[in-house]
Design a protein around this motif. Sequence first.
Motif, mmCIF file in Angstrom:
data_model
loop_
_atom_site.group_PDB
_atom_site.id
_atom_site.type_symbol
_atom_site.label_atom_id
_atom_site.label_comp_id
_atom_site.label_asym_id
_atom_site.label_seq_id
_atom_site.Cartn_x
_atom_site.Cartn_y
_atom_site.Cartn_z
ATOM 1 N N GLU A 20 0.828 -1.207 0.000
ATOM 2 C CA GLU A 20 0.000 0.000 0.000
ATOM 3 C C GLU A 20 0.863 1.258 0.000
ATOM 4 O OE1 GLU A 20 -2.135 -0.960 3.536
ATOM 5 O OE2 GLU A 20 -3.823 -1.832 2.451
ATOM 6 N N ARG A 21 1.952 1.241 0.772
ATOM 7 C CA ARG A 21 2.852 2.397 0.802
ATOM 8 C C ARG A 21 3.509 2.593 -0.562
ATOM 9 N NH1 ARG A 21 4.589 -0.033 5.744
ATOM 10 N NH2 ARG A 21 6.622 -0.426 4.836
ATOM 11 N N ALA A 22 3.970 1.497 -1.158
ATOM 12 C CA ALA A 22 4.593 1.597 -2.480
ATOM 13 C C ALA A 22 3.579 2.104 -3.509
ATOM 14 C CB ALA A 22 5.161 0.239 -2.899
ATOM 15 N N ALA A 23 2.349 1.601 -3.437
ATOM 16 C CA ALA A 23 1.298 2.050 -4.375
ATOM 17 C C ALA A 23 1.030 3.539 -4.208
ATOM 18 C CB ALA A 23 0.027 1.236 -4.153
ATOM 19 N N PHE A 24 1.024 4.024 -2.962
ATOM 20 C CA PHE A 24 0.812 5.452 -2.716
ATOM 21 C C PHE A 24 1.881 6.282 -3.424
ATOM 22 C CE2 PHE A 24 1.991 9.265 -0.371
ATOM 23 C CZ PHE A 24 0.801 9.965 -0.380
ATOM 24 N N TYR A 25 3.146 5.875 -3.293
ATOM 25 C CA TYR A 25 4.229 6.651 -3.900
ATOM 26 C C TYR A 25 4.206 6.547 -5.426
ATOM 27 C CZ TYR A 25 6.000 7.669 0.704
ATOM 28 O OH TYR A 25 6.121 8.137 1.984
ATOM 29 N N PHE A 26 3.803 5.396 -5.962
ATOM 30 C CA PHE A 26 3.656 5.293 -7.410
ATOM 31 C C PHE A 26 2.533 6.213 -7.893
ATOM 32 C CE2 PHE A 26 6.027 1.252 -7.231
ATOM 33 C CZ PHE A 26 6.907 1.503 -8.269
ATOM 34 N N LYS A 27 1.444 6.271 -7.116
ATOM 35 C CA LYS A 27 0.335 7.162 -7.470
ATOM 36 C C LYS A 27 0.802 8.614 -7.460
ATOM 37 C CE LYS A 27 -1.977 8.760 -4.366
ATOM 38 N NZ LYS A 27 -2.361 9.929 -3.582
ATOM 39 N N GLU A 28 1.587 8.989 -6.442
ATOM 40 C CA GLU A 28 2.115 10.355 -6.369
ATOM 41 C C GLU A 28 3.026 10.656 -7.561
ATOM 42 O OE1 GLU A 28 1.572 12.925 -3.894
ATOM 43 O OE2 GLU A 28 -0.146 11.578 -3.762
ATOM 44 N N ALA A 29 3.866 9.696 -7.929
ATOM 45 C CA ALA A 29 4.771 9.901 -9.075
ATOM 46 C C ALA A 29 3.981 10.054 -10.365
ATOM 47 C CB ALA A 29 5.748 8.735 -9.177
ATOM 48 N N LEU A 30 2.945 9.222 -10.540
ATOM 49 C CA LEU A 30 2.103 9.332 -11.724
ATOM 50 C C LEU A 30 1.413 10.693 -11.773
ATOM 51 C CD1 LEU A 30 0.796 8.055 -14.216
ATOM 52 C CD2 LEU A 30 -0.937 7.085 -12.701
ATOM 53 N N ASN A 31 0.907 11.133 -10.647
ATOM 54 C CA ASN A 31 0.258 12.446 -10.554
ATOM 55 C C ASN A 31 1.240 13.557 -10.934
ATOM 56 O OD1 ASN A 31 -1.924 14.210 -9.908
ATOM 57 N ND2 ASN A 31 -0.916 14.659 -7.962
ATOM 58 N N ASN A 32 2.457 13.482 -10.428
ATOM 59 C CA ASN A 32 3.472 14.493 -10.742
ATOM 60 C C ASN A 32 3.835 14.490 -12.226
ATOM 61 O OD1 ASN A 32 3.510 15.281 -8.079
ATOM 62 N ND2 ASN A 32 5.365 14.132 -7.584
ATOM 63 N N LEU A 33 3.921 13.296 -12.816
ATOM 64 C CA LEU A 33 4.232 13.214 -14.248
ATOM 65 C C LEU A 33 3.106 13.798 -15.096
ATOM 66 C CD1 LEU A 33 5.840 9.672 -14.555
ATOM 67 C CD2 LEU A 33 6.955 11.872 -14.977
ATOM 68 N N LEU A 34 1.869 13.471 -14.738
ATOM 69 C CA LEU A 34 0.732 13.959 -15.519
ATOM 70 C C LEU A 34 0.561 15.462 -15.417
ATOM 71 C CD1 LEU A 34 -1.952 11.203 -14.904
ATOM 72 C CD2 LEU A 34 -0.753 11.716 -17.032
ATOM 73 N N HIS A 35 0.915 16.029 -14.289
ATOM 74 C CA HIS A 35 0.733 17.464 -14.076
ATOM 75 C C HIS A 35 2.035 18.248 -14.168
ATOM 76 C CE1 HIS A 35 -2.884 15.667 -12.176
ATOM 77 N NE2 HIS A 35 -3.458 16.614 -12.914
ATOM 78 N N ASN A 36 3.084 17.601 -14.684
ATOM 79 C CA ASN A 36 4.390 18.248 -14.870
ATOM 80 C C ASN A 36 4.875 18.947 -13.611
ATOM 81 O OD1 ASN A 36 5.778 17.755 -17.167
ATOM 82 N ND2 ASN A 36 4.854 19.422 -18.347
ATOM 83 N N VAL A 37 4.752 18.282 -12.486
ATOM 84 C CA VAL A 37 5.186 18.852 -11.211
ATOM 85 C C VAL A 37 6.659 18.525 -11.012
ATOM 86 C CG1 VAL A 37 4.895 18.772 -8.712
ATOM 87 C CG2 VAL A 37 2.904 18.658 -10.207
ATOM 88 N N SER A 38 7.433 19.542 -10.752
ATOM 89 C CA SER A 38 8.854 19.359 -10.457
ATOM 90 C C SER A 38 9.064 19.688 -8.989
ATOM 91 C CB SER A 38 9.695 20.282 -11.335
ATOM 92 O OG SER A 38 11.019 20.274 -10.901
ATOM 93 N N GLN A 39 9.619 18.741 -8.259
ATOM 94 C CA GLN A 39 9.810 18.953 -6.831
ATOM 95 C C GLN A 39 11.289 18.917 -6.494
ATOM 96 O OE1 GLN A 39 7.607 15.880 -4.887
ATOM 97 N NE2 GLN A 39 5.697 17.002 -5.015
ATOM 98 N N THR A 40 11.724 19.876 -5.699
ATOM 99 C CA THR A 40 13.069 19.850 -5.170
ATOM 100 C C THR A 40 13.006 19.100 -3.847
ATOM 101 O OG1 THR A 40 13.522 21.984 -6.169
ATOM 102 C CG2 THR A 40 15.017 21.256 -4.433
ATOM 103 N N LEU A 41 13.865 18.120 -3.716
ATOM 104 C CA LEU A 41 13.841 17.308 -2.512
ATOM 105 C C LEU A 41 14.489 18.028 -1.348
ATOM 106 C CD1 LEU A 41 14.813 13.742 -3.742
ATOM 107 C CD2 LEU A 41 12.577 14.554 -3.072
ATOM 108 N N ASN A 42 13.861 17.920 -0.203
ATOM 109 C CA ASN A 42 14.530 18.331 1.025
ATOM 110 C C ASN A 42 14.958 17.040 1.715
ATOM 111 O OD1 ASN A 42 12.460 17.315 2.831
ATOM 112 N ND2 ASN A 42 11.214 19.066 2.220
ATOM 113 N N PRO A 43 15.800 17.123 2.731
ATOM 114 C CA PRO A 43 16.290 15.886 3.356
ATOM 115 C C PRO A 43 15.173 14.963 3.843
ATOM 116 C CG PRO A 43 17.587 17.739 4.088
ATOM 117 C CD PRO A 43 16.453 18.305 3.272
#
Length: 146
Positions: A20-43
């Motif tokens: 479920e945790r892995a699926a959540f992060y895949f969903k977030e990545a898909l959402n970011n790709l579809l909406h062209n979201v660029s995120q700068t990582l913090n620690p």
Amino acid sequence: QGILARLNQQLSSPVGKPLERAAFYFKEALNNLLHNVSQTLNPYSLIFKIAAYKSFSEISPVLQFANFTSNQALLESFQGFHRLHIVDFDIGYGGQWASLMQELVLRDNAAPLSLKITVFASPANHDQLELGFTQDNLKHFASEIN
């Protein structure tokens, strides 16, 4: 978009079983790709991203099998060589190279081994914090196994 909307309803937070945790992060990545979201990582987000990758690698035999078979092919092609230079165009977290380093140390060779890994990474696709973490992690691991 429809699939993503259903996933957003079912996977609202990164808690639960590893799948479920892995699926959540895949969903977030898909959402970011579809909406062209660029995120700068913090620690902190880097830590969560690594945790998601670790959860995925623990539940997915595909990743483990891919690393194992590619390492076996590389080890066979490295026979007789003591100076190795790998060029990587998508290093990720470098886990595949850590396991290869471990296998190289276990080889029955009298001569010392030299390994160099060169990474080509676009700033558009790879976060500098993430790359720095991967570099430090691999250097530390290499020094631990000598």
